[in-house]
Design an enzyme around this catalytic site. Structure first.
Site, short mmCIF file in Angstrom:
data_model
loop_
_atom_site.label_atom_id
_atom_site.label_comp_id
_atom_site.label_asym_id
_atom_site.label_seq_id
_atom_site.Cartn_x
_atom_site.Cartn_y
_atom_site.Cartn_z
N PHE A 116 0.81 -1.23 0.00
CA PHE A 116 0.00 0.00 0.00
C PHE A 116 0.84 1.27 0.00
CE2 PHE A 116 -2.45 -3.35 2.18
CZ PHE A 116 -3.51 -3.46 1.29
N LEU A 117 2.15 1.16 -0.25
CA LEU A 117 2.99 2.36 -0.21
C LEU A 117 2.70 3.27 -1.39
CD1 LEU A 117 5.29 1.99 -2.57
CD2 LEU A 117 6.40 0.57 -0.85
N LYS A 171 -6.62 -4.99 -2.01
CA LYS A 171 -5.75 -4.07 -2.74
C LYS A 171 -6.54 -3.24 -3.75
CE LYS A 171 -2.36 -2.07 -4.57
NZ LYS A 171 -1.43 -1.15 -3.91
N PHE A 216 -6.87 12.42 0.99
CA PHE A 216 -7.34 12.13 -0.37
C PHE A 216 -8.63 12.87 -0.71
CE2 PHE A 216 -4.52 9.13 -2.52
CZ PHE A 216 -3.53 9.12 -1.54
N LEU A 217 -8.72 14.08 -0.17
CA LEU A 217 -9.84 14.96 -0.50
C LEU A 217 -9.29 16.27 -1.06
CD1 LEU A 217 -12.52 14.72 2.34
CD2 LEU A 217 -12.66 13.90 -0.01
N ALA A 219 -8.67 18.48 -4.12
CA ALA A 219 -9.10 18.61 -5.52
C ALA A 219 -7.91 18.97 -6.40
CB ALA A 219 -10.18 19.68 -5.63
N CYS A 227 -0.85 3.38 -10.71
CA CYS A 227 -1.70 2.49 -9.91
C CYS A 227 -3.19 2.76 -10.09
CB CYS A 227 -1.32 2.61 -8.45
SG CYS A 227 0.43 2.26 -8.18
N LYS A 230 -4.70 2.13 -13.72
CA LYS A 230 -4.69 0.73 -14.19
C LYS A 230 -5.49 -0.17 -13.25
CE LYS A 230 -0.49 -1.37 -12.31
NZ LYS A 230 -1.03 -2.30 -11.34
#
Ligand code: UGA
Length: 400
Positions: A116-117, A171, A216-217, A219, A227, A230
């Site tokens: 998860f890196l 994953k 991860f919010l 914009a 990653c 794909k």
């Protein structure tokens, strides 16, 4: 040979030093002789690429299978074979089948251990993971994996044992969820622009809710990299194969794809807005940052590629500078002029676009830009700057 000489094939902060110190201590070595390398190993990690298969978006598993076959042909002692590569559900079954089919007498187990890196923060992410996921259906293999990860375990990294198939899906589900979060806030950003709200505030306002979380919010111009693009596509293929549609992920993929080019449109609007109309034919646009994120030289699916293309299609001349990515970028962006530095790129530009938030672009010298650029137009696709500050410097500023 390059690894022996201490030359890293990619740019990742701290990697060269880490490799050098472990080689020196005799804990790490490199070889192309697989048979000798795996002799007596307790665990073998398969960590090859699984790119999108040409044409259909399925993960290309040919490298994983090739390693499994080579391992199978040389396996002599009890070994846990660990898939670290990102692979679709069921790949562990296939690895197991390949090894069993070789007729090896050695005891083995095929285990899934997704990684998860993040690129650019790879070393610290690996050493201090939020969790370690081990998908193993075998008690002995679980014990070996626990021993492998004991140092991280002592750092209190939670270790989660699941079935192999669950680990494989964790994953993809994790990456698809993160891609969804980003895409959600990107659409909110578009709505903010229409209704006169500020997505930075909206993001903070919802992110402080622990159930949502603030990460991860942010914009921006759409997610890129090796990653999310794909892996979301591969998840859709799995969903299709098992007749279990994942419509949210389908929408995420589509929205993100159109967003990258739409960012080119945003730049065009900024230029024509400044000049009071017309088009960008013959106008010079400077792109700052090309890689899909800072601290990497990875250009795979970088938004900069679509943005440059959209600008070139509209007749603009595109100049670019990236601290690490230019060697990778140049062959992928025909016609884009690669500048030697930030201000060399900006010289004579009708617009400066901050595409990737490298630290080097976080404190631009606005006074200098005003003297060298043709027009004081800044498009900040990463919301690095405070709009009021930039406007106070006499710039025409737009952001997300
Ligand atoms: C991603 C995941 O974050 C890792 O957990 C995972 O291990 C890795 O994929 C993988 O599967 O190997 P990575 O692609 O290196 O890591 O980079 P991220 O930091 O996740 O960024 C991906 C893209 O999303 C970048 O283009 C970035 O600019 C964008 N992003 C990220 C945003 O636009 N907004 C955000 O808030 C966060």
């Amino acid at each position: 040979d390059r690894l022996h000489a201490g030359v890293m094939p990619i740019y990742e902060p701290g990697l060269a030093e880490l490799v050098a110190s472990n080689v020196k201590a005799g804990r790490l070595s490199f070889s192309t002789d697989l048979a000798a390398s795996i002799e007596g190993a307790a665990a073998i990690f398969i960590a090859v690429g699984t790119p999108s298969r040409r044409g259909d978006g399925h993960a290309d598993l040919s490298f994983v299978h090739a390693v499994a076959e080579e391992v199978a042909a040389n396996l002599k002692t009890p070994t846990v074979i660990v898939t670290k590569s990102t692979v679709p559900v069921g790949t562990g079954d296939e690895v197991e089948r390949i090894i069993r089919a070789s007729g090896t007498a050695a005891k083995f187990a095929a285990v899934s251990n997704p990684e998860f890196l993040r690129e650019g923060a790879a070393i610290s992410d690996f050493k201090r993971p939020d969790r370690i996921v081990i998908g193993a259906d075998d008690e002995w293999a679980r014990g070996v994996m626990q021993e492998v990860y004991r140092p991280l375990f002592l750092n209190r990294a939670p270790i989660l044992f699941t079935s192999r198939r669950s680990a494989e899906l964790i994953k993809y589900a994790a990456n698809a969820f993160l891609a969804t979060k980003i895409t959600f806030i990107n659409e909110m950003a578009d709505l903010c622009e229409k209704v006169g709200a500020d997505v930075q505030d909206v993001s903070r306002g919802i992110g402080l809710d622990n159930r949502i979380g603030s990460k991860f919010l942010h914009a921006g111009p759409g997610y890129g990299g090796s990653c999310f693009p794909k892996d979301t596509l591969a998840l859709l293929k799995t969903a299709e194969d098992y007749d279990s549609p994942t419509r949210i992920v389908e929408a995420v993929v589509k929205v993100n794809e159109t967003r990258k080019r739409a960012m080119g449109r945003k730049v065009i609007d900024a230029v024509t807005g400044y000049y009071g109309g017309g088009d960008v034919r013959g106008k010079r646009v400077a792109l700052l940052g090309l890689t899909f994120k800072p601290n990497t030289d990875d250009m795979r699916d970088a938004p900069s590629i679509a943005i440059a293309q959209a600008l070139q299609d509209a007749g603009a001349e595109v100049v670019a500078y990236d601290p690490e990515g230019m060697a990778m970028a140049a062959p992928m962006m025909p016609g884009v002029i690669m500048a030697k530095g930030t201000y060399e790129a900006i010289e004579g530009a009708d617009a400066t676009v901050l595409v990737t938030e490298w630290d080097a672009f976080r404190a631009l010298d606005f006074a200098r830009i005003k003297t060298i650029a043709k027009a004081p137009v800044l498009v900040d696709l990463r919301n690095v700057y405070d709009p009021a500050d930039v406007k106070a410097h006499g710039f025409s500023y737009s952001s997300v």
